[in-house]
Design a protein around this motif. Structure first.
Motif, PDB file in Angstrom:
ATOM      1  N   GLN A  61       0.857  -1.180   0.000  1.00 58.28           N
ATOM      2  CA  GLN A  61       0.000   0.000   0.000  1.00 58.28           C
ATOM      3  C   GLN A  61       0.903   1.244   0.000  1.00 58.28           C
ATOM      4  O   GLN A  61       1.833   1.334   0.802  1.00 58.28           O
ATOM      5  CB  GLN A  61      -0.918   0.030   1.217  1.00 58.28           C
ATOM      6  CG  GLN A  61      -1.928   1.160   1.157  1.00 58.28           C
ATOM      7  CD  GLN A  61      -2.869   1.135   2.331  1.00 58.28           C
ATOM      8  OE1 GLN A  61      -2.463   1.486   3.444  1.00 58.28           O
ATOM      9  NE2 GLN A  61      -4.102   0.726   2.098  1.00 58.28           N
ATOM     10  N   ILE A  62       0.615   2.163  -0.910  1.00 58.82           N
ATOM     11  CA  ILE A  62       1.364   3.414  -1.017  1.00 58.82           C
ATOM     12  C   ILE A  62       0.605   4.492  -0.263  1.00 58.82           C
ATOM     13  O   ILE A  62      -0.608   4.630  -0.409  1.00 58.82           O
ATOM     14  CB  ILE A  62       1.540   3.823  -2.492  1.00 58.82           C
ATOM     15  CG1 ILE A  62       2.310   2.747  -3.266  1.00 58.82           C
ATOM     16  CG2 ILE A  62       2.215   5.192  -2.605  1.00 58.82           C
ATOM     17  CD1 ILE A  62       3.713   2.474  -2.755  1.00 58.82           C
ATOM     18  N   ARG A  63       1.338   5.268   0.533  1.00 59.56           N
ATOM     19  CA  ARG A  63       0.739   6.353   1.316  1.00 59.56           C
ATOM     20  C   ARG A  63       1.624   7.600   1.237  1.00 59.56           C
ATOM     21  O   ARG A  63       2.812   7.513   0.957  1.00 59.56           O
ATOM     22  CB  ARG A  63       0.612   5.958   2.793  1.00 59.56           C
ATOM     23  CG  ARG A  63      -0.201   4.699   3.030  1.00 59.56           C
ATOM     24  CD  ARG A  63      -0.231   4.347   4.497  1.00 59.56           C
ATOM     25  NE  ARG A  63      -0.816   3.023   4.695  1.00 59.56           N
ATOM     26  CZ  ARG A  63      -0.770   2.352   5.832  1.00 59.56           C
ATOM     27  NH1 ARG A  63      -0.178   2.879   6.888  1.00 59.56           N
ATOM     28  NH2 ARG A  63      -1.320   1.160   5.920  1.00 59.56           N
ATOM     29  N   ASP A  64       1.015   8.737   1.525  1.00 57.74           N
ATOM     30  CA  ASP A  64       1.741   9.990   1.771  1.00 57.74           C
ATOM     31  C   ASP A  64       2.625  10.455   0.616  1.00 57.74           C
ATOM     32  O   ASP A  64       3.749  10.914   0.833  1.00 57.74           O
ATOM     33  CB  ASP A  64       2.611   9.877   3.037  1.00 57.74           C
ATOM     34  CG  ASP A  64       1.834   9.358   4.232  1.00 57.74           C
ATOM     35  OD1 ASP A  64       0.710   9.828   4.453  1.00 57.74           O
ATOM     36  OD2 ASP A  64       2.352   8.459   4.930  1.00 57.74           O
TER      37      ASP A  64
ATOM     38  N   THR B 216       5.477   6.747   1.382  1.00 55.11           N
ATOM     39  CA  THR B 216       5.711   5.588   2.236  1.00 55.11           C
ATOM     40  C   THR B 216       5.087   4.371   1.579  1.00 55.11           C
ATOM     41  O   THR B 216       4.068   4.464   0.892  1.00 55.11           O
ATOM     42  CB  THR B 216       5.159   5.782   3.667  1.00 55.11           C
ATOM     43  OG1 THR B 216       3.767   6.049   3.610  1.00 55.11           O
ATOM     44  CG2 THR B 216       5.889   6.900   4.382  1.00 55.11           C
ATOM     45  N   GLU B 217       5.746   3.265   1.788  1.00 55.72           N
ATOM     46  CA  GLU B 217       5.345   1.992   1.199  1.00 55.72           C
ATOM     47  C   GLU B 217       5.203   0.992   2.342  1.00 55.72           C
ATOM     48  O   GLU B 217       6.156   0.726   3.056  1.00 55.72           O
ATOM     49  CB  GLU B 217       6.439   1.562   0.222  1.00 55.72           C
ATOM     50  CG  GLU B 217       6.225   0.262  -0.454  1.00 55.72           C
ATOM     51  CD  GLU B 217       7.368  -0.068  -1.407  1.00 55.72           C
ATOM     52  OE1 GLU B 217       7.574  -1.275  -1.634  1.00 55.72           O
ATOM     53  OE2 GLU B 217       8.058   0.861  -1.897  1.00 55.72           O
ATOM     54  N   TRP B 218       3.986   0.485   2.492  1.00 53.67           N
ATOM     55  CA  TRP B 218       3.684  -0.484   3.551  1.00 53.67           C
ATOM     56  C   TRP B 218       3.519  -1.838   2.888  1.00 53.67           C
ATOM     57  O   TRP B 218       2.731  -1.996   1.951  1.00 53.67           O
ATOM     58  CB  TRP B 218       2.427  -0.058   4.299  1.00 53.67           C
ATOM     59  CG  TRP B 218       2.634   1.236   5.031  1.00 53.67           C
ATOM     60  CD1 TRP B 218       2.729   2.487   4.488  1.00 53.67           C
ATOM     61  CD2 TRP B 218       2.835   1.393   6.423  1.00 53.67           C
ATOM     62  NE1 TRP B 218       2.970   3.415   5.467  1.00 53.67           N
ATOM     63  CE2 TRP B 218       3.028   2.780   6.666  1.00 53.67           C
ATOM     64  CE3 TRP B 218       2.845   0.507   7.500  1.00 53.67           C
ATOM     65  CZ2 TRP B 218       3.239   3.281   7.936  1.00 53.67           C
ATOM     66  CZ3 TRP B 218       3.054   1.027   8.768  1.00 53.67           C
ATOM     67  CH2 TRP B 218       3.251   2.394   8.983  1.00 53.67           C
TER      68      TRP B 218
ATOM     69  N   THR C  77       4.950   0.431  14.151  1.00 55.73           N
ATOM     70  CA  THR C  77       4.067  -0.064  15.199  1.00 55.73           C
ATOM     71  C   THR C  77       2.787   0.766  15.282  1.00 55.73           C
ATOM     72  O   THR C  77       1.702   0.238  15.474  1.00 55.73           O
ATOM     73  CB  THR C  77       4.786  -0.062  16.560  1.00 55.73           C
ATOM     74  OG1 THR C  77       5.973  -0.857  16.422  1.00 55.73           O
ATOM     75  CG2 THR C  77       3.922  -0.642  17.653  1.00 55.73           C
ATOM     76  N   ALA C  78       2.917   2.075  15.119  1.00 58.28           N
ATOM     77  CA  ALA C  78       1.749   2.963  15.198  1.00 58.28           C
ATOM     78  C   ALA C  78       0.912   2.918  13.931  1.00 58.28           C
ATOM     79  O   ALA C  78      -0.256   3.283  13.939  1.00 58.28           O
ATOM     80  CB  ALA C  78       2.197   4.400  15.467  1.00 58.28           C
ATOM     81  N   GLY C  79       1.499   2.463  12.831  1.00 57.35           N
ATOM     82  CA  GLY C  79       0.793   2.420  11.561  1.00 57.35           C
ATOM     83  C   GLY C  79      -0.126   1.224  11.448  1.00 57.35           C
ATOM     84  O   GLY C  79      -0.174   0.364  12.332  1.00 57.35           O
ATOM     85  N   SER C  80      -0.855   1.181  10.351  1.00 50.59           N
ATOM     86  CA  SER C  80      -1.818   0.097  10.144  1.00 50.59           C
ATOM     87  C   SER C  80      -1.401  -0.765   8.957  1.00 50.59           C
ATOM     88  O   SER C  80      -1.087  -0.249   7.888  1.00 50.59           O
ATOM     89  CB  SER C  80      -3.192   0.684   9.884  1.00 50.59           C
ATOM     90  OG  SER C  80      -4.091  -0.320   9.491  1.00 50.59           O
TER      91      SER C  80
END
Length: 145
Positions: free
Chosen positions: A76-79, A95-97, A139-142
């Motif tokens: 998932q790509i964000r920001d 950011t790349e999750w 850790t804080a991310g989803s």
């Protein structure tokens, strides 16, 4: 009318959707050149979070080896942001999750990427540099996607 940020975001998301399909093995192998390699400048530089440097031929070999090797992989790509624009060249951050990344530790991970992309015609990725996001951010991310 599309804005530059929307065009950059679309390009970043689209190329990462290709990565997922490639590593999942859900796209034909003959799509490597037209859907991915043609987007990279011949002198592209890729630096993953581990710090080694790869160029065009090394990236091609890596992708050829990893086709279909990671069936549960997701990104998932964000920001997405544009930091600089000089003519048609942009410096973008995002950011790349990742979930289920068998070649990364941990397999659920997150990274920040800086990419230099020439948005001209033809579009070309020139430089990609990834850095692990700190553990407290991960850790804080989803990872629910």
């Amino acid at each position: 009318m599309s804005t530059l940020l929307e065009e950059v975001r679309h390009e970043i998301v689209d190329i990462h959707e290709f990565f997922v399909a490639w590593f999942n093995g859900t796209i034909d192998r003959d799509q490597l050149e037209p859907r991915l390699l043609s987007r990279f400048d011949p002198d592209v530089v890729f630096i993953p979070p581990e710090g080694h440097v790869a160029g065009g031929s090394g990236l091609k070999a890596m992708f050829e080896r990893r086709y279909g090797t990671n069936k549960d992989f997701k990104i998932q790509i964000r920001d997405v942001t544009i930091r600089r624009q000089i003519g048609t060249v942009v410096l973008a951050n995002y950011t790349e999750w990742q979930i289920g990344a068998t070649t990364s530790h941990p397999s659920n991970n997150a990274r920040v990427t800086s990419a230099v992309i020439d948005m001209g015609s033809p579009l070309k990725w020139l430089h990609i540099h990834e850095t692990w996001l700190p553990e407290e951010v991960r850790t804080a991310g989803s990872f629910d996607f």
